[in-house]
Design an enzyme around this catalytic site. Structure first.
Site, mmCIF file in Angstrom:
data_model
loop_
_atom_site.group_PDB
_atom_site.id
_atom_site.type_symbol
_atom_site.label_atom_id
_atom_site.label_comp_id
_atom_site.label_asym_id
_atom_site.label_seq_id
_atom_site.Cartn_x
_atom_site.Cartn_y
_atom_site.Cartn_z
ATOM 1 N N CYS A 184 0.840 -1.202 0.000
ATOM 2 C CA CYS A 184 0.000 0.000 0.000
ATOM 3 C C CYS A 184 0.874 1.250 0.000
ATOM 4 C CB CYS A 184 -0.918 0.004 1.226
ATOM 5 S SG CYS A 184 -1.756 1.584 1.478
ATOM 6 N N ASN B 293 -13.121 10.367 -1.313
ATOM 7 C CA ASN B 293 -13.558 9.604 -2.478
ATOM 8 C C ASN B 293 -13.660 8.136 -2.075
ATOM 9 O OD1 ASN B 293 -13.536 11.885 -4.179
ATOM 10 N ND2 ASN B 293 -11.333 11.670 -4.512
ATOM 11 N N HIS C 184 -8.466 8.057 3.046
ATOM 12 C CA HIS C 184 -7.807 9.364 3.172
ATOM 13 C C HIS C 184 -8.819 10.474 3.036
ATOM 14 C CE1 HIS C 184 -7.505 7.883 -0.971
ATOM 15 N NE2 HIS C 184 -7.626 9.142 -1.374
#
Ligand code: AMP
Length: 113
Positions: free
Chosen positions: A4, A86, A99
């Site tokens: 990640c 998002n 995030h």
């Protein structure tokens, strides 16, 4: 999580411009800013996105949202700012690590595209 990108940023394996850090979150400048000020707040714990949030994560999410004002103050976004998360494909989430975008220092348009 080993593959990640935001975990690697949080672990300082990938460089970033730090804004704030504590035991729960890391805040850094977005590499492709969409406003004169654009930072990302991530939890240190790997959570893929809003869809993966569990009841156990609720205190962490509350902590993150409550920290936004502090970050905005630190960055002198005195005239307001926007907070964006998002989620998933239609939400145009490109990095699968939760995030919060914090954008400011210009008059932002609405609605978003
Ligand atoms: P999203 O499209 O909501 O998943 O947002 C991902 C954000 O991460 C985008 O605004 C990217 O510009 C930003 N980003 C991707 N890689 C990096 C990086 N290495 N350092 C800082 N920001 C990044």
């Amino acid at each position: 999580m080993s593959d990640c990108i935001f975990c690697k940023i949080k672990d300082k394996e990938i460089p970033s411009v730090p804004i704030y850090e504590d035991d729960k979150i890391y805040v850094f400048r977005d590499a492709d800013p969409q406003a004169p000020e654009h930072v990302l707040m991530i939890p240190k714990q790997h959570i893929t996105g809003l869809d993966a949030v569990t009841a156990e994560d609720e205190p962490l999410l509350g902590y993150m949202l409550a920290k936004v004002r502090e970050i905005a103050e630190q960055l002198e976004m005195t005239n307001g700012y926007r907070v964006v998360i998002n989620n998933g494909e239609d939400g145009q989430q490109t990095v699968p690590h939760l995030h919060i975008h914090i954008l400011g220092k210009r008059k932002l348009t609405w609605p978003p595209g």
